[in-house]
Design a protein around this motif. Structure first.
Motif, PDB file in Angstrom:
ATOM      1  N   THR A 162       0.798  -1.227   0.000  1.00  0.00           N
ATOM      2  CA  THR A 162       0.000   0.000   0.000  1.00  0.00           C
ATOM      3  C   THR A 162       0.830   1.276   0.000  1.00  0.00           C
ATOM      4  N   GLU A 163       2.043   1.231   0.543  1.00  0.00           N
ATOM      5  CA  GLU A 163       2.856   2.453   0.573  1.00  0.00           C
ATOM      6  C   GLU A 163       3.490   2.769  -0.790  1.00  0.00           C
ATOM      7  N   ASN A 164       3.431   1.837  -1.708  1.00  0.00           N
ATOM      8  CA  ASN A 164       4.031   2.049  -3.028  1.00  0.00           C
ATOM      9  C   ASN A 164       2.990   2.608  -3.993  1.00  0.00           C
ATOM     10  N   ARG A 165       3.260   3.782  -4.475  1.00  0.00           N
ATOM     11  CA  ARG A 165       2.372   4.403  -5.456  1.00  0.00           C
ATOM     12  C   ARG A 165       2.747   3.899  -6.843  1.00  0.00           C
ATOM     13  N   VAL A 166       1.776   3.402  -7.555  1.00  0.00           N
ATOM     14  CA  VAL A 166       1.986   2.915  -8.921  1.00  0.00           C
ATOM     15  C   VAL A 166       1.475   3.988  -9.867  1.00  0.00           C
ATOM     16  N   PRO A 167       2.380   4.751 -10.520  1.00  0.00           N
ATOM     17  CA  PRO A 167       1.960   5.937 -11.273  1.00  0.00           C
ATOM     18  C   PRO A 167       1.453   5.668 -12.688  1.00  0.00           C
ATOM     19  N   TYR A 168       1.568   4.473 -13.154  1.00  0.00           N
ATOM     20  CA  TYR A 168       1.175   4.250 -14.540  1.00  0.00           C
ATOM     21  C   TYR A 168      -0.334   4.076 -14.656  1.00  0.00           C
ATOM     22  N   TYR A 169      -0.817   4.394 -15.819  1.00  0.00           N
ATOM     23  CA  TYR A 169      -2.250   4.241 -16.065  1.00  0.00           C
ATOM     24  C   TYR A 169      -2.539   3.023 -16.926  1.00  0.00           C
ATOM     25  N   ASN A 170      -1.519   2.453 -17.475  1.00  0.00           N
ATOM     26  CA  ASN A 170      -1.683   1.305 -18.348  1.00  0.00           C
ATOM     27  C   ASN A 170      -0.332   0.598 -18.453  1.00  0.00           C
ATOM     28  N   PHE A 171      -0.345  -0.690 -18.713  1.00  0.00           N
ATOM     29  CA  PHE A 171       0.903  -1.379 -19.002  1.00  0.00           C
ATOM     30  C   PHE A 171       0.624  -2.535 -19.951  1.00  0.00           C
ATOM     31  N   GLU A 172       1.679  -2.977 -20.568  1.00  0.00           N
ATOM     32  CA  GLU A 172       1.573  -4.030 -21.573  1.00  0.00           C
ATOM     33  C   GLU A 172       2.644  -5.068 -21.272  1.00  0.00           C
ATOM     34  N   ILE A 173       2.291  -6.320 -21.429  1.00  0.00           N
ATOM     35  CA  ILE A 173       3.251  -7.408 -21.293  1.00  0.00           C
ATOM     36  C   ILE A 173       3.221  -8.182 -22.603  1.00  0.00           C
ATOM     37  N   ARG A 174       4.389  -8.388 -23.187  1.00  0.00           N
ATOM     38  CA  ARG A 174       4.468  -9.161 -24.424  1.00  0.00           C
ATOM     39  C   ARG A 174       5.801  -9.892 -24.486  1.00  0.00           C
ATOM     40  N   THR A 175       5.879 -10.835 -25.358  1.00  0.00           N
ATOM     41  CA  THR A 175       7.118 -11.604 -25.522  1.00  0.00           C
ATOM     42  C   THR A 175       7.563 -11.537 -26.976  1.00  0.00           C
ATOM     43  N   THR A 176       8.871 -11.661 -27.161  1.00  0.00           N
ATOM     44  CA  THR A 176       9.465 -11.622 -28.490  1.00  0.00           C
ATOM     45  C   THR A 176      10.622 -12.611 -28.540  1.00  0.00           C
ATOM     46  N   CYS A 213      16.369  -7.841 -27.577  1.00  0.00           N
ATOM     47  CA  CYS A 213      16.182  -9.280 -27.808  1.00  0.00           C
ATOM     48  C   CYS A 213      17.449  -9.955 -28.330  1.00  0.00           C
ATOM     49  N   ASN A 214      18.553  -9.231 -28.391  1.00  0.00           N
ATOM     50  CA  ASN A 214      19.784  -9.794 -28.921  1.00  0.00           C
ATOM     51  C   ASN A 214      20.218 -11.016 -28.118  1.00  0.00           C
ATOM     52  N   GLY A 215      20.202 -12.165 -28.784  1.00  0.00           N
ATOM     53  CA  GLY A 215      20.712 -13.398 -28.187  1.00  0.00           C
ATOM     54  C   GLY A 215      19.820 -14.059 -27.156  1.00  0.00           C
ATOM     55  N   ARG A 216      18.623 -13.536 -26.936  1.00  0.00           N
ATOM     56  CA  ARG A 216      17.745 -14.165 -25.946  1.00  0.00           C
ATOM     57  C   ARG A 216      16.278 -13.805 -26.206  1.00  0.00           C
ATOM     58  N   ASP A 217      15.412 -14.762 -25.891  1.00  0.00           N
ATOM     59  CA  ASP A 217      13.988 -14.482 -25.925  1.00  0.00           C
ATOM     60  C   ASP A 217      13.704 -13.458 -24.832  1.00  0.00           C
ATOM     61  N   THR A 218      12.718 -12.605 -25.069  1.00  0.00           N
ATOM     62  CA  THR A 218      12.508 -11.466 -24.183  1.00  0.00           C
ATOM     63  C   THR A 218      11.039 -11.292 -23.828  1.00  0.00           C
ATOM     64  N   MET A 219      10.810 -10.899 -22.580  1.00  0.00           N
ATOM     65  CA  MET A 219       9.491 -10.476 -22.143  1.00  0.00           C
ATOM     66  C   MET A 219       9.571  -8.985 -21.874  1.00  0.00           C
ATOM     67  N   PHE A 220       8.653  -8.229 -22.451  1.00  0.00           N
ATOM     68  CA  PHE A 220       8.588  -6.799 -22.243  1.00  0.00           C
ATOM     69  C   PHE A 220       7.514  -6.487 -21.213  1.00  0.00           C
ATOM     70  N   ILE A 221       7.812  -5.584 -20.299  1.00  0.00           N
ATOM     71  CA  ILE A 221       6.800  -4.974 -19.447  1.00  0.00           C
ATOM     72  C   ILE A 221       6.885  -3.480 -19.757  1.00  0.00           C
ATOM     73  N   ASP A 222       5.885  -2.982 -20.423  1.00  0.00           N
ATOM     74  CA  ASP A 222       5.868  -1.584 -20.822  1.00  0.00           C
ATOM     75  C   ASP A 222       4.993  -0.808 -19.847  1.00  0.00           C
TER      76      ASP A 222
END
Length: 133
Positions: free
Chosen positions: A12-26, A36-45
């Motif tokens: 509860t003490e942590n304020r999360v300032p984002y209004y939206n986020f995206e998770i994807r893999t490449t 993504c150089n040399g490794r599969d990647t998960m993005f958290i935007d």
């Protein structure tokens, strides 16, 4: 990674300032300074205003460093230490050499890239360079 972010955000003490986020893999690629150089990647935007969210982004970087995160080059690099960035991109030295060879006068660099070029070049030969935009 997701459990780490979720645990931090659920306090509860942590304020999360984002209004939206995206998770994807490449799948991995061989582009020189790709996240993504040399490794599969998960993005958290995390989509947030950087001007009011710097503490949040700093904390996310601290939390995600043990996982070897790589930041997208256009996404809030002000919060990153150049030595960490260099350590996460194995082809960085060669990339800088190619920049110098093919764009010696910096014609194709904007202010953001110019600042990072200077800091990364210095970091390739020095330790613990701080950076602020």
């Amino acid at each position: 990674v997701l459990n780490t972010v979720r645990a931090w955000c659920s306090k509860t003490e942590n304020r999360v300032p984002y209004y939206n986020f995206e998770i994807r893999t490449t799948q991995q690629d061989d582009a020189m300074i790709s996240v993504c150089n040399g490794r599969d990647t998960m993005f958290i935007d995390f989509q947030a205003k950087s001007t009011i969210s710097s503490e949040f982004f700093d904390k996310m970087e601290d939390l995600l460093s043990p996982f070897g995160y790589r930041k997208h080059w256009a996404k809030g690099m002000c919060h990153s230490k150049p030595e960490y960035i260099v350590s996460q991109f194995p082809n960085m030295k060669r990339f800088i050499e190619l920049m110098e060879e093919h764009d010696p006068e910096g014609k194709f660099r904007n202010e953001h890239i110019r600042l990072w070029y200077q800091k990364i070049k210095a970091t390739l030969g020095a330790e613990d360079q701080e950076f602020s935009c």
